[in-house]
Design a protein around this motif. Sequence first.
Motif, PDB file in Angstrom:
ATOM      1  N   ARG A 132       9.632  -4.404   6.892  1.00  0.00           N
ATOM      2  CA  ARG A 132       8.166  -4.466   6.784  1.00  0.00           C
ATOM      3  C   ARG A 132       7.575  -3.109   6.441  1.00  0.00           C
ATOM      4  NH1 ARG A 132       4.818  -5.253  12.147  1.00  0.00           N
ATOM      5  NH2 ARG A 132       5.121  -3.196  12.980  1.00  0.00           N
ATOM      6  N   ALA A 178       7.974  -2.866   2.836  1.00  0.00           N
ATOM      7  CA  ALA A 178       7.015  -3.812   2.250  1.00  0.00           C
ATOM      8  C   ALA A 178       5.602  -3.240   2.270  1.00  0.00           C
ATOM      9  CB  ALA A 178       7.055  -5.141   2.991  1.00  0.00           C
ATOM     10  N   GLN A 179       5.228  -2.539   3.327  1.00  0.00           N
ATOM     11  CA  GLN A 179       3.894  -1.933   3.393  1.00  0.00           C
ATOM     12  C   GLN A 179       3.708  -0.917   2.272  1.00  0.00           C
ATOM     13  OE1 GLN A 179       4.199  -0.721   7.556  1.00  0.00           O
ATOM     14  NE2 GLN A 179       2.364  -1.916   8.003  1.00  0.00           N
ATOM     15  N   TRP A 180       4.688  -0.053   2.072  1.00  0.00           N
ATOM     16  CA  TRP A 180       4.586   0.926   0.984  1.00  0.00           C
ATOM     17  C   TRP A 180       4.517   0.232  -0.369  1.00  0.00           C
ATOM     18  CZ3 TRP A 180       9.020   3.715   3.766  1.00  0.00           C
ATOM     19  CH2 TRP A 180       8.509   4.612   4.708  1.00  0.00           C
ATOM     20  N   TYR A 181       5.322  -0.805  -0.519  1.00  0.00           N
ATOM     21  CA  TYR A 181       5.345  -1.567  -1.764  1.00  0.00           C
ATOM     22  C   TYR A 181       3.983  -2.209  -2.027  1.00  0.00           C
ATOM     23  CZ  TYR A 181       6.874  -5.143  -5.100  1.00  0.00           C
ATOM     24  OH  TYR A 181       7.011  -5.954  -6.203  1.00  0.00           O
ATOM     25  N   ARG A 182       3.393  -2.785  -0.990  1.00  0.00           N
ATOM     26  CA  ARG A 182       2.084  -3.430  -1.126  1.00  0.00           C
ATOM     27  C   ARG A 182       0.983  -2.425  -1.453  1.00  0.00           C
ATOM     28  NH1 ARG A 182       0.990  -6.032   4.142  1.00  0.00           N
ATOM     29  NH2 ARG A 182      -0.808  -6.955   3.151  1.00  0.00           N
ATOM     30  N   LEU A 183       1.187  -1.170  -1.072  1.00  0.00           N
ATOM     31  CA  LEU A 183       0.222  -0.112  -1.394  1.00  0.00           C
ATOM     32  C   LEU A 183       0.395   0.414  -2.817  1.00  0.00           C
ATOM     33  CD1 LEU A 183       0.249   1.898   1.961  1.00  0.00           C
ATOM     34  CD2 LEU A 183      -1.641   0.521   1.032  1.00  0.00           C
ATOM     35  N   TYR A 198      12.224  -8.869   1.625  1.00  0.00           N
ATOM     36  CA  TYR A 198      10.775  -9.091   1.744  1.00  0.00           C
ATOM     37  C   TYR A 198      10.331 -10.256   0.861  1.00  0.00           C
ATOM     38  CZ  TYR A 198       5.825  -8.410   0.597  1.00  0.00           C
ATOM     39  OH  TYR A 198       4.492  -8.608   0.348  1.00  0.00           O
ATOM     40  N   HIS A 199      10.734 -10.258  -0.383  1.00  0.00           N
ATOM     41  CA  HIS A 199      10.315 -11.330  -1.297  1.00  0.00           C
ATOM     42  C   HIS A 199      10.889 -12.688  -0.895  1.00  0.00           C
ATOM     43  CE1 HIS A 199       7.934  -8.992  -4.039  1.00  0.00           C
ATOM     44  NE2 HIS A 199       8.887  -8.080  -4.096  1.00  0.00           N
ATOM     45  N   GLN A 247       8.748 -13.466   2.471  1.00  0.00           N
ATOM     46  CA  GLN A 247       7.417 -12.878   2.384  1.00  0.00           C
ATOM     47  C   GLN A 247       6.431 -13.478   3.379  1.00  0.00           C
ATOM     48  OE1 GLN A 247       6.037 -12.608  -1.619  1.00  0.00           O
ATOM     49  NE2 GLN A 247       4.247 -11.408  -1.076  1.00  0.00           N
ATOM     50  N   GLU A 267       4.609 -11.104   6.034  1.00  0.00           N
ATOM     51  CA  GLU A 267       3.144 -10.997   5.925  1.00  0.00           C
ATOM     52  C   GLU A 267       2.471 -11.414   7.236  1.00  0.00           C
ATOM     53  OE1 GLU A 267       1.355  -9.689   3.495  1.00  0.00           O
ATOM     54  OE2 GLU A 267       2.958  -9.436   2.033  1.00  0.00           O
TER      55      GLU A 267
END
Length: 93
Positions: free
Chosen positions: A32, A35-40, A66-67, A70, A74
Amino acid sequence: MATDIHLGNLIESSPDIRKGRPCIAGTGVTVRRVAQWYRLGHGPEDIADRVGHLSMAQIYAALAYYHANQEAIEADLAEEATTAEALEHEHEG
């Protein structure tokens, strides 16, 4: 001769580490967090630069996990945000 690394060995979960959240094997870095960095908007190379001890294979394994999961990740992130917001309101006054 190079050692084969199976993708299934790159992500692990243990109830004793990070509350059982999936982590990059052998590290305390959770999927996660990646994933947070990716979402940013951070790409895999940028994430690897931020966490220099992780290989590109580990970053991509975390992103693949993550994918593939997801919805669950999330939901975990949303729960954390709700908890943080409640704590902020609790300590405002």
